[in-house]
Design a protein around this motif. Structure first.
Motif, PDB file in Angstrom:
ATOM      1  N   GLY A 576       0.791  -1.220   0.000  1.00 20.00           N
ATOM      2  CA  GLY A 576       0.000   0.000   0.000  1.00 20.00           C
ATOM      3  C   GLY A 576       0.821   1.266   0.000  1.00 20.00           C
ATOM      4  N   VAL A 577       2.120   1.149   0.234  1.00 19.11           N
ATOM      5  CA  VAL A 577       2.984   2.321   0.189  1.00 19.11           C
ATOM      6  C   VAL A 577       3.528   2.456  -1.222  1.00 19.11           C
ATOM      7  N   THR A 578       3.369   3.625  -1.809  1.00 16.28           N
ATOM      8  CA  THR A 578       3.810   3.843  -3.176  1.00 16.28           C
ATOM      9  C   THR A 578       5.126   4.596  -3.161  1.00 16.28           C
ATOM     10  N   ARG A 579       6.087   4.054  -3.912  1.00 15.93           N
ATOM     11  CA  ARG A 579       7.407   4.688  -3.882  1.00 15.93           C
ATOM     12  C   ARG A 579       8.118   4.514  -5.214  1.00 15.93           C
ATOM     13  N   PRO A 580       9.129   5.344  -5.468  1.00 22.80           N
ATOM     14  CA  PRO A 580       9.850   5.244  -6.728  1.00 22.80           C
ATOM     15  C   PRO A 580      10.768   4.038  -6.762  1.00 22.80           C
ATOM     16  N   MET A 581      10.997   3.570  -7.955  1.00 18.18           N
ATOM     17  CA  MET A 581      11.824   2.383  -8.135  1.00 18.18           C
ATOM     18  C   MET A 581      13.049   2.746  -8.959  1.00 18.18           C
ATOM     19  N   ALA A 582      14.139   2.044  -8.694  1.00 19.12           N
ATOM     20  CA  ALA A 582      15.328   2.174  -9.544  1.00 19.12           C
ATOM     21  C   ALA A 582      16.142   0.911  -9.397  1.00 19.12           C
ATOM     22  N   SER A 583      16.035   0.004 -10.333  1.00 15.33           N
ATOM     23  CA  SER A 583      16.809  -1.234 -10.274  1.00 15.33           C
ATOM     24  C   SER A 583      17.303  -1.577 -11.660  1.00 15.33           C
ATOM     25  N   SER A 584      18.139  -2.601 -11.732  1.00 11.76           N
ATOM     26  CA  SER A 584      18.717  -2.985 -13.017  1.00 11.76           C
ATOM     27  C   SER A 584      17.642  -3.451 -13.991  1.00 11.76           C
ATOM     28  N   THR A 585      16.528  -3.940 -13.466  1.00 12.02           N
ATOM     29  CA  THR A 585      15.467  -4.439 -14.335  1.00 12.02           C
ATOM     30  C   THR A 585      14.313  -3.449 -14.454  1.00 12.02           C
ATOM     31  N   ASN A 586      14.401  -2.356 -13.712  1.00  6.86           N
ATOM     32  CA  ASN A 586      13.301  -1.395 -13.743  1.00  6.86           C
ATOM     33  C   ASN A 586      13.871   0.001 -13.532  1.00  6.86           C
ATOM     34  N   LEU A 587      14.273   0.622 -14.623  1.00  5.40           N
ATOM     35  CA  LEU A 587      14.871   1.950 -14.529  1.00  5.40           C
ATOM     36  C   LEU A 587      13.925   3.029 -15.036  1.00  5.40           C
ATOM     37  N   ASP A 588      12.655   2.677 -15.168  1.00 10.85           N
ATOM     38  CA  ASP A 588      11.744   3.673 -15.726  1.00 10.85           C
ATOM     39  C   ASP A 588      11.276   4.680 -14.691  1.00 10.85           C
ATOM     40  N   GLY A 589      11.555   4.412 -13.403  1.00 10.02           N
ATOM     41  CA  GLY A 589      11.207   5.372 -12.367  1.00 10.02           C
ATOM     42  C   GLY A 589       9.738   5.454 -12.059  1.00 10.02           C
ATOM     43  N   GLN A 590       8.949   4.524 -12.556  1.00  9.43           N
ATOM     44  CA  GLN A 590       7.521   4.583 -12.307  1.00  9.43           C
ATOM     45  C   GLN A 590       7.199   4.183 -10.870  1.00  9.43           C
ATOM     46  N   PHE A 591       6.140   4.753 -10.331  1.00  9.39           N
ATOM     47  CA  PHE A 591       5.677   4.375  -9.005  1.00  9.39           C
ATOM     48  C   PHE A 591       4.988   3.017  -9.073  1.00  9.39           C
ATOM     49  N   LYS A 592       5.313   2.159  -8.105  1.00  8.33           N
ATOM     50  CA  LYS A 592       4.670   0.850  -8.028  1.00  8.33           C
ATOM     51  C   LYS A 592       4.271   0.601  -6.590  1.00  8.33           C
ATOM     52  N   THR A 593       3.454  -0.402  -6.374  1.00 10.40           N
ATOM     53  CA  THR A 593       2.932  -0.676  -5.047  1.00 10.40           C
ATOM     54  C   THR A 593       3.586  -1.905  -4.445  1.00 10.40           C
ATOM     55  N   TYR A 760      11.030  14.258 -13.834  1.00 10.32           N
ATOM     56  CA  TYR A 760      12.206  14.913 -14.417  1.00 10.32           C
ATOM     57  C   TYR A 760      13.289  13.881 -14.741  1.00 10.32           C
ATOM     58  N   ALA A 761      13.432  12.868 -13.879  1.00 12.49           N
ATOM     59  CA  ALA A 761      14.481  11.871 -14.078  1.00 12.49           C
ATOM     60  C   ALA A 761      14.325  11.162 -15.416  1.00 12.49           C
ATOM     61  N   GLN A 762      13.082  11.066 -15.925  1.00 11.03           N
ATOM     62  CA  GLN A 762      12.878  10.369 -17.202  1.00 11.03           C
ATOM     63  C   GLN A 762      13.516  11.114 -18.369  1.00 11.03           C
ATOM     64  N   THR A 763      13.810  12.383 -18.168  1.00 11.24           N
ATOM     65  CA  THR A 763      14.437  13.168 -19.240  1.00 11.24           C
ATOM     66  C   THR A 763      15.959  13.046 -19.226  1.00 11.24           C
ATOM     67  N   ILE A 764      16.522  12.413 -18.177  1.00  8.71           N
ATOM     68  CA  ILE A 764      17.973  12.254 -18.077  1.00  8.71           C
ATOM     69  C   ILE A 764      18.385  11.033 -18.872  1.00  8.71           C
ATOM     70  N   THR A 765      19.229  11.219 -19.849  1.00  9.79           N
ATOM     71  CA  THR A 765      19.604  10.107 -20.731  1.00  9.79           C
ATOM     72  C   THR A 765      20.629   9.175 -20.100  1.00  9.79           C
ATOM     73  N   ASN A 766      21.445   9.692 -19.212  1.00  8.70           N
ATOM     74  CA  ASN A 766      22.437   8.854 -18.539  1.00  8.70           C
ATOM     75  C   ASN A 766      21.724   8.010 -17.484  1.00  8.70           C
ATOM     76  N   PRO A 767      21.642   6.661 -17.645  1.00  6.21           N
ATOM     77  CA  PRO A 767      20.851   5.834 -16.718  1.00  6.21           C
ATOM     78  C   PRO A 767      21.390   5.844 -15.294  1.00  6.21           C
ATOM     79  N   ASP A 768      22.691   6.008 -15.116  1.00 10.33           N
ATOM     80  CA  ASP A 768      23.260   6.012 -13.774  1.00 10.33           C
ATOM     81  C   ASP A 768      22.955   7.316 -13.054  1.00 10.33           C
ATOM     82  N   LEU A 769      23.034   8.420 -13.772  1.00  9.54           N
ATOM     83  CA  LEU A 769      22.654   9.701 -13.182  1.00  9.54           C
ATOM     84  C   LEU A 769      21.163   9.703 -12.864  1.00  9.54           C
TER      85      LEU A 769
END
Length: 781
Positions: A576-593, A760-769
């Motif tokens: 039930g807590v919604t938070r940003p994601m950033a992993s090797s398999t999910n770098l789109d930054g979308q909120f998930k539950t 905003y992060a979706q506009t950054i082309t460098n995946p590590d940044l």
């Protein structure tokens, strides 16, 4: 069903026929034996030390539905049709629903869901290697074969009664902690290792002279870097002036007087410095006529001295063992050698008539060391098979110096707990080949600090030494700082050391021991718990060149977790807590539950180590505190404003003291139980509060029985700390100044709106940044 009795049923938990015997150890653990002779083995074996558990509630049926025997407990149902055990006549239905199909094990079948155990060695392994099975399985069941082991009588290996089958079926589901506890009860406890072994070890395959070695230890002291265990590799003994007729000098027991002109004074000086000494030995060559100890050995074994008759290495022979210890090892131990590095490399016994030599070495050396040191023994040797946990510490062999080797080592260490082997000592930094890589060396040392044993090691290549001062200044200072931290951690490590023995709680636990039903706990295999209070996600891959940042994909379980190096608090997995994601398999930054896989970025001097809010971690106040003594002052780190109780165990020889530290509703207290008086009378506990205050204080001092009370307050600096971390990472990034300023401006503009930052992060082309910005957004939610 009803339990039936017959003349073939033994008393208690045994169901027996003329050629088979089933012994219920617990309602989840059963022994399966088949002997065509009808004679079964009741003695201890290399694997099993005890089979006398409590009575088990079970039912037996005979000759029903074509089965000769059925045995059922709450957790499994065994079916046996008679005859020599085979997949066609013996199977067990485990009562779990962890597999898509039926949870049925057929005798002899490999369990595909096995989570791994450990291997004898990592010698020459570059990267990963298959790992032998342990007793933990995602399928809920496992089998451990004991049919080839020797029996033990009066602490000596003897031939066992011949049985075609003897093994143990574990049906513990995913209750891994209980399974490990029952395994220890079955196979023997892990001993408490000496406190000094928990500090830093120095080891190198190098032809040191006596003065060079003492100068090296002096340099460590000058750097304020504590070294508690000094290991001397094989060149301590004669290797270059032995007559050719004696063959290889790989084995040797006589000090090399050219390198060590006064070895007694050398050992005495190391003792004066509170350092503990171990010597490397390759014992396969036996004791030959050129050794200083040969006359005594020859006398005791009746050897022909004139013919230079050697004492052939044979640990099965009681006469050889007696001379080996009494005439060779004990005299050197009296001079100051604390324990032995048993570097057995000659392979296995070629016949079932003789015990595997490594087993013999580990068994007899540990028991001898334990006897000589008031019940507190230690060796350094390779893993000889299940049951080896009774003889700590393990030496994993000559590691190749590559990132691939480092990346495999956390997983290898973690899975060893699944076979009860909790005290691995790796070649921290790697032993052979590879190339000079300061980042690799530092990341490996960071892992070593949060490993069971931290033993720096390298080959004799003049450029591969792990001395911190051989690296550039920033790496040098970081290495020194981590080595000091390891020494300060000894009180925390010793507490886990005692709990491993007394409570069967391993220092290193896989994530799935606490979160067995979370898929993530199996996927993030390099992540682990380090004692009761800390969780480690080591960085084991190279720095991203442009950013000068190392990354690791981590999973944060439910609750809130504080990074102990930054005091930043991360929200863990919570439905039930919604938070940003950033992993090797999910770098789109979308909120998930309900998910908290996050990509963590750290500069070279930092690594992700987390404490769940409320965690209490005792550290020695003095970074140069002698590891073999109990400190007068301790810094009690309290990470976050949550109630908790932590029991710190401290031991000296056979004595154990217990300090209970409580933090509840702003009241902090400490109570000591110390029947033998091993804790210094002037003991003081300096509390350091992280991320909160009590009243207006985040530091205060308590003595035994004292209490501090106030009102807890969050310090409200999370956003400030998060900005500081991101700013520091950006500062070190080799990016255009304007690009870095744009990122910082956007972060400052959207300080209270992390959703905008993720967009905003979706506009950054460098995946590590992009990952760095998403991690920052997760911190200010």
């Amino acid at each position: 069903m009803s339990r039936t009795a017959s003349n073939n049923d033994a008393d208690g938990n045994v169901v027996q026929g003329s050629n088979y015997r089933f012994t219920l150890i617990t309602d989840r653990l059963i022994r399966l034996e088949y002997a065509s002779s009808g004679v079964f083995e009741d003695r201890s074996t290399q694997l099993v030390a005890n089979r006398s558990f409590e009575p088990v509630d079970y039912e037996v049926e005979r000759n029903r539905n074509g089965h000769e025997i059925e045995i059922e407990t709450k957790f499994f149902h065994l079916y046996y049709d008679g005859g020599r055990f085979a997949s066609s006549n013996l199977h067990i239905d485990a009562k779990y629903q962890y597999t898509l199909h039926d949870s049925i094990w057929y005798f002899g079948e490999h369990v595909s869901g096995n989570l791994g155990g450990t291997n004898a060695t990592l010698d020459l392994v570059d990267g990963s290697t298959p790992i032998e099975d342990g007793i933990m399985s995602r399928d809920g069941y496992a089998f451990l074969d004991d049919s080839d082991s020797f029996a033990i009588e009066d602490n000596h290996f003897v031939h066992r009664n011949p049985e075609e089958a003897d093994g143990y079926f574990f049906a513990y589901g995913r209750n891994y902690r209980r399974e490990l506890s029952d395994y220890y009860r079955l196979s023997g406890k892990t001993p408490i290792i000496p406190r000094y072994a928990l500090g830093n070890w120095w080891s190198r395959y190098y032809r040191y002279t006596q003065q060079e070695y003492l100068d090296l230890m002096g340099r460590f002291d000058k750097e304020n870097v504590p070294i508690s265990v000094t290991m001397i590799d094989m060149d301590w003994h004669r290797t270059d002036d032995v007559p050719a007729r004696f063959g290889s000098t790989w084995t040797g027991y006589s000090w090399n007087s050219k390198l060590f002109p006064d070895h007694r004074d050398f050992l005495k000086e190391l003792k004066r410095q509170h350092r503990h000494v171990s010597l490397n030995t390759h014992p396969a060559g036996g004791i030959r006529a050129f050794e200083d100890s040969y006359p005594a050995v020859a006398r005791d074994l009746g050897l022909d001295v004139e013919k230079e008759e050697p004492a052939i290495f044979d640990m099965d022979d009681p006469s050889f063992r007696k001379a080996y210890f009494d005439d060779v090892h004990h005299p050197m131990e009296k001079e100051g050698v604390d324990f032995w590095w048993l570097d057995w490399q000659q392979g296995s016994s070629r016949s079932k008539d003789k015990v595997e030599p490594l087993w013999n070495l580990n068994h007899y050396h540990f028991l001898d060391n334990q006897k000589e040191h008031d019940g507190e023994g230690i060796i350094l040797s390779r893993f000889a098979g299940p049951g080896s946990h009774r003889y700590p510490v393990g030496f994993s062999g000559d590691t190749v110096i590559t990132w691939a080797s480092l990346n495999f080592q956390p997983y290898f260490t973690v899975t060893a707990t699944n076979i009860g082997y909790t005290w691995w000592s790796h070649d921290i930094g790697g032993h052979i080949w590879g190339s000079f890589d300061p980042a690799l060396s530092l990341r490996w040392l960071q892992l070593g600090v949060f490993s069971p044993i931290n033993r720096l090691h390298s080959s004799d290549n003049p450029f591969s030494g792990k001395e911190p001062w051989k690296y550039r200044l920033d790496v040098h200072e970081c290495m020194n700082a981590y080595l000091r931290l390891r020494n300060r951690l000894v009180p925390y490590l010793d507490s886990a050391n005692v709990e491993t023995h007394d409570k069967d709680r391993a220092l290193i636990e896989p994530m799935y021991y606490r979160y067995q039903d979370n898929e993530e706990s199996y996927l993030f295999r390099n992540q682990y718990f380090f004692g009761s209070e800390l969780m480690v996600a080591p960085i084991t891959t190279p720095q991203v060149p442009q950013l000068n940042v190392g990354f690791v994909d981590a999973w944060l379980p439910e609750g809130k977790w504080m990074d102990i190096f930054t005091d930043l608090v991360y929200q863990g997995d919570h439905e039930g807590v919604t938070r940003p994601m950033a992993s090797s398999t999910n770098l789109d930054g979308q909120f998930k539950t309900g998910e908290t896989q996050i990509r963590l970025g750290r500069s070279l001097e930092n690594m992700p180590v987390f404490a769940k809010l409320g965690a209490i971690v005792p550290l020695a106040t003095d970074p140069m505190q002698r590891a073999d003594e109990l400190p007068t002052e301790l810094d009690i780190q309290v990470y976050g404003n949550e109630d908790n109780e932590y029991v710190m165990y401290e031991h000296m020889n056979r004595s154990i003291a217990k300090t209970t530290i409580r933090v509840r509703d702003g009241a902090v207290s400490a109570a000591l139980e110390d029947e033998d008086g091993i804790v210094p009378e002037e003991r003081r506990l300096h509390f350091k509060l992280h991320g909160f205050t009590i009243g207006d204080r985040n530091e205060f001092t308590l003595g035994d029985g004292q209490k501090f009370e106030g009102k807890p307050n969050e310090d409200g600096r999370q956003a400030e700390r998060a900005r500081g971390q991101l700013l520091g990472l950006l500062q070190g990034a080799e990016l255009p100044y304007e690009e870095k300023r744009e990122v910082l401006k956007k972060v400052d503009d959207d300080l209270t709106t992390p959703v905008n930052l993720v967009t905003y992060a979706q506009t950054i082309t460098n995946p590590d940044l992009r990952s760095m910005v998403i991690e920052y957004a997760s911190l200010i939610m």
